[in-house]
Design an enzyme around this catalytic site. Structure first.
Site, short mmCIF file in Angstrom:
data_model
loop_
_atom_site.label_atom_id
_atom_site.label_comp_id
_atom_site.label_asym_id
_atom_site.label_seq_id
_atom_site.Cartn_x
_atom_site.Cartn_y
_atom_site.Cartn_z
N ASP A 96 3.56 23.42 -27.31
CA ASP A 96 2.21 23.03 -27.75
C ASP A 96 1.71 21.79 -27.04
O ASP A 96 0.53 21.71 -26.68
CB ASP A 96 2.15 22.87 -29.27
N MET B 43 7.10 23.13 -30.91
CA MET B 43 8.31 22.90 -30.13
C MET B 43 9.56 22.83 -31.01
O MET B 43 9.48 22.66 -32.23
CB MET B 43 8.19 21.60 -29.34
N HIS B 44 10.71 22.95 -30.37
CA HIS B 44 12.03 22.59 -30.92
C HIS B 44 12.59 23.54 -31.98
O HIS B 44 13.77 23.47 -32.31
CB HIS B 44 12.02 21.17 -31.52
#
Length: 499
Positions: free
Chosen positions: A240, A81-82
């Site tokens: 995820d 992520m991110h």
């Protein structure tokens, strides 16, 4: 027999699963790639490495596959992520990807609070401004690399870039978009208000889709490079943690996931976006249709145990290290451990705090310290469960995956500290299995993701809490919760000595 592929694009490697219609993992391939840490707090990767290693992994998978490639009907993705991937008008990468564990953006987080306001940010995104999220990274590039930012036409997250290179299509799913600090969680739209307040053009944000939506088929170039059929359907996939939730069956109220890897995650199903956790835990869109999940994070969960092993018993295996833990009583003979080796996230978003052993004396042995580490990691994860329960959530069943599910005594410790039934799955593939399940659902093998989970996921064992131990751990947890406030100032004073 028909098949789907789940691709889990992690921080250190891409893991690729070939799964059949009854949920059996027929084959799996893993390919690693490097992490670049130029300065303290920096964490970057080259997006082309993700593509090259995924294509190589898919090629290996097909070489081992004795069936007809046409029978591999779909492929979907789970991704870290991110992470920020900035693209120009031709969708070419402008700079290395800035990852989720990059912490250079403290100033930008403060900027977001000043320009948007803490309360307004929470109202729109249901999450606080933390260094790991995507928006602070965008603002960092805008400030420190203006010549790069001037060329930016859009941004995507890691698995979205990989999917683009396999299909030629740019999209972002809601579960990953929820981790950017730019998504209106309730309305499932990019927030023009936030973009305007921080000085970003809304057109920078890519088109939004559901995690189970088909975005196209693989390109002829990818088909040729991998031996997959050109008709292989490609589905968006999810973050995820969202895929980990799907791959662990966190698809109804009361069910919660405890995942202990390098970091630790406690993730719980939410049927709606109506609950208010005051930003104490993350609140994201699920990969399953129309629902959400809340999540707390322990930054150094499994890492605390691997750190202890590497520093004190480097030559031993984990099995040897944990071999006598069952002989140590609850509470590790009065020894407490706080797993703040790299700071903490939930419930203390604190980059300065560091870990402690409290209550050491000369009678304690190595096995007591090992149990204290396991208990301390679990206490930290229980802080998230405690927040959930105090906000009205019922948590009675917890699926345990990762390192915490590999040791019998640790499973019991989780049951006793969490005060809930712990379930260990037969096949523990987490995010990769979740990605495969999204592809299976997208291919219409099942009428719902939950129906898919009922077929794909099997229980290996259930561990129930010991009532006597539950009461002891309640008292110890109350003591554990005193350590952070009483060591916070000390660690701030020690910070200069660590540099």
């Amino acid at each position: 027999m028909k098949y789907v592929i789940g691709v889990d694009l992690g921080t250190s490697a891409v893991k690729i699963l070939l799964v059949n219609q009854v949920g059996e993992v027929v084959d799996e391939v893993s390919k690693t790639y490097p992490l670049y840490q130029e300065k303290t707090g920096y964490s970057e990767q080259n997006p082309q490495d993700w593509v090259d290693q995924t294509v190589a992994g898919l090629s290996d998978l097909l070489k081992n596959f004795s069936g007809d490639p046409e029978d591999i009907e779909g492929i979907s993705f789970s991704g870290q992520m991110h992470g920020l991937v900035l693209l120009d008008e031709n969708n070419e990468v402008l700079r290395p990807a800035i990852l989720w564990n990059d912490t250079r953006t403290t100033v930008e987080c403060q900027q977001i609070y000043e320009q948007v306001g803490k309360e307004r940010l929470l109202a729109i995104t249901k999450n606080p401004a933390l260094e790991g999220f995507t928006l602070p990274k965008i603002l960092w590039v805008k400030k420190h690399e203006p010549e790069v930012f001037a060329k930016a036409a859009t941004f995507v997250l890691p698995k979205d870039y990989l999917r683009y290179k396999l299909t030629g299509k740019i999209h972002m799913d809601y579960s990953d978009a929820a981790g950017t600090l730019l998504l209106n969680i309730r309305e499932k739209t990019w927030s023009k208000e936030i973009c305007d307040l921080v000085g970003l053009d809304l057109t920078l944000c890519p088109p939004l889709i559901e995690a189970y939506d088909q975005v196209g088929t693989i390109t002829s170039e990818i088909a040729k490079a991998t031996d997959l059929s050109p008709s292989t359907r490609v589905f968006a996939g999810g973050a995820d943690n969202a895929c980990g939730a799907i791959g662990s069956g966190i698809l109804e109220d009361g069910r919660t996931l405890c995942s202990i890897g390098t970091s630790g995650v406690v993730l719980s199903y939410e049927a709606s976006n109506e609950k208010d956790f005051q930003g104490k835990v993350h609140y994201f869109n699920h990969g399953a249709p129309g629902v959400y999940y809340t999540m707390g994070v322990t930054l150094a969960a499994g890492y605390s145990l691997s750190w202890f092993k590497e520093v004190f018993v480097h030559e031993e295996s984990f099995d040897d290290l944990l071999g006598e833990v069952h002989t140590v009583p609850v509470g590790s003979k009065g020894l407490l451990f706080t797993p703040y080796l790299v700071g903490e996230r939930t419930p203390h978003a604190d980059a300065t705090i560091r870990g402690s052993f409290i209550g050491m004396d000369g009678s304690q042995e190595r096995k007591d310290f090992v149990r204290a580490v396991l208990e301390g990691i679990t206490f930290s994860l229980n802080e998230s469960i405690d927040i959930f329960r105090k906000n009205g959530k019922t948590i009675d069943t917890i699926i345990s995956i990762g390192g915490g599910a590999k040791n019998e005594e640790w499973l019991q410790i989780q049951a006793d500290i969490f005060g809930a039934k712990i379930v260990k799955l037969v096949s523990e593939q987490g995010p990769g299995m979740g990605a495969a399940m999204l592809a299976a659902y997208g291919c219409k093998w099942f009428d719902s993701v939950k129906e898919c989970a009922n077929t794909f996921l099997k229980k290996e064992k259930e561990v129930f809490p010991n009532k006597e131990n539950v009461e002891k751990y309640k008292k110890l947890f109350a003591i554990y919760q005193q350590v952070y406030p009483q060591t916070k100032e000390i660690n701030e004073q020690l910070k200069s000595f660590r540099e």
